[in-house]
Design a protein around this motif. Structure first.
Motif, PDB file in Angstrom:
ATOM      1  N   PHE A 164      -5.131  -5.838   9.434  1.00 14.36           N
ATOM      2  CA  PHE A 164      -5.374  -6.708   8.271  1.00 14.36           C
ATOM      3  C   PHE A 164      -6.366  -7.827   8.576  1.00 14.36           C
ATOM      4  CE2 PHE A 164      -4.330 -10.411   5.586  1.00 14.36           C
ATOM      5  CZ  PHE A 164      -4.432  -9.848   4.321  1.00 14.36           C
ATOM      6  N   PRO A 176       0.850  -1.202   0.000  1.00 13.44           N
ATOM      7  CA  PRO A 176       0.000   0.000   0.000  1.00 13.44           C
ATOM      8  C   PRO A 176       0.882   1.247   0.000  1.00 13.44           C
ATOM      9  CG  PRO A 176      -0.459  -1.404   1.918  1.00 13.44           C
ATOM     10  CD  PRO A 176       0.652  -2.037   1.180  1.00 13.44           C
ATOM     11  N   ILE A 194      -0.649  -3.910   6.008  1.00 12.71           N
ATOM     12  CA  ILE A 194      -1.964  -3.274   6.206  1.00 12.71           C
ATOM     13  C   ILE A 194      -2.344  -3.351   7.681  1.00 12.71           C
ATOM     14  CG2 ILE A 194      -4.443  -3.477   5.673  1.00 12.71           C
ATOM     15  CD1 ILE A 194      -3.684  -4.421   2.868  1.00 12.71           C
TER      16      ILE A 194
END
Length: 198
Positions: free
Chosen positions: A165, A118, A162
């Motif tokens: 997650f 990301p 993340i």
């Protein structure tokens, strides 16, 4: 839900132009060129409901589509470097204005390119959604561009890249194989049927 009956409603270039919300909304957000228009077209079984551009940063407006009883909102892509500072500010004003407004926003679908970690902007967006307590899920786009081993490796990496997650609903998506399309459609149908029961 007759997904192919979705229709384009309007585009707005500044937040002040957007009329008040009068029905439930689902928003799509992600960095430039992540494949938002492609995903929207696949979900609604239309070739060009959302205009797909080869040029990143082309969706510089908030686009509204209607599929009763939902309004689908396509937010401008963020994080595209080759636009002027004032243009970037206008986009971020549009995105933050919309997400911070009093609207009946039931879900945000955040798109991230499965091939890469990301971006800083993606992480900021996730942080904003978590802090604002806005419900969201993540669609990992371009899944077909990875082989099985690469995909397993990226999924493993996402678990550390993340935040939260394990608590986030993650859907891999491919425009080529249509993976993930039915799952997103089911979620939209679920949101629509919740409304109809109220």
């Amino acid at each position: 839900m007759q997904f192919q009956n979705a229709k384009f409603v309007a585009s707005y270039g500044t937040f002040s132009q957007i009329p008040p919300s009068n029905t439930i909304e689902v928003a799509f957000v992600g960095r430039s060129n992540v494949g938002k228009s492609t995903l929207i077209n696949k979900i609604f079984q239309r070739k060009s409901l959302a205009r797909v551009s080869a040029v990143p940063g082309k969706t510089a407006t908030i686009n509204f589509y209607q599929i009763d009883p939902l309004i689908i909102v396509d937010l401008p892509g963020y994080g595209y470097a080759k636009v002027s500072k004032s243009e970037k500010e206008r986009w971020s004003g549009l995105i933050s204005g919309y997400l911070g407004a009093e609207r009946d926003l039931r879900l945000i679908i955040l798109l991230i390119d499965m091939r890469h970690p990301p971006s800083k902007d993606d992480l900021q967006m996730m942080e904003f959604l978590v802090e604002s307590e806005l419900p969201f899920l993540i669609v990992l786009t371009k899944a077909d561009k990875l082989n099985k081993a690469e995909r397993a490796k990226r999924m493993q990496a996402f678990a550390t890249e993340i935040p939260y997650f394990s608590q986030i609903h993650i859907i891999p998506f491919s425009a080529v194989t249509r993976e993930g399309v039915a799952e997103v459609q089911e979620i939209l149908e679920e949101i629509a049927s919740d409304t109809e029961e109220v």
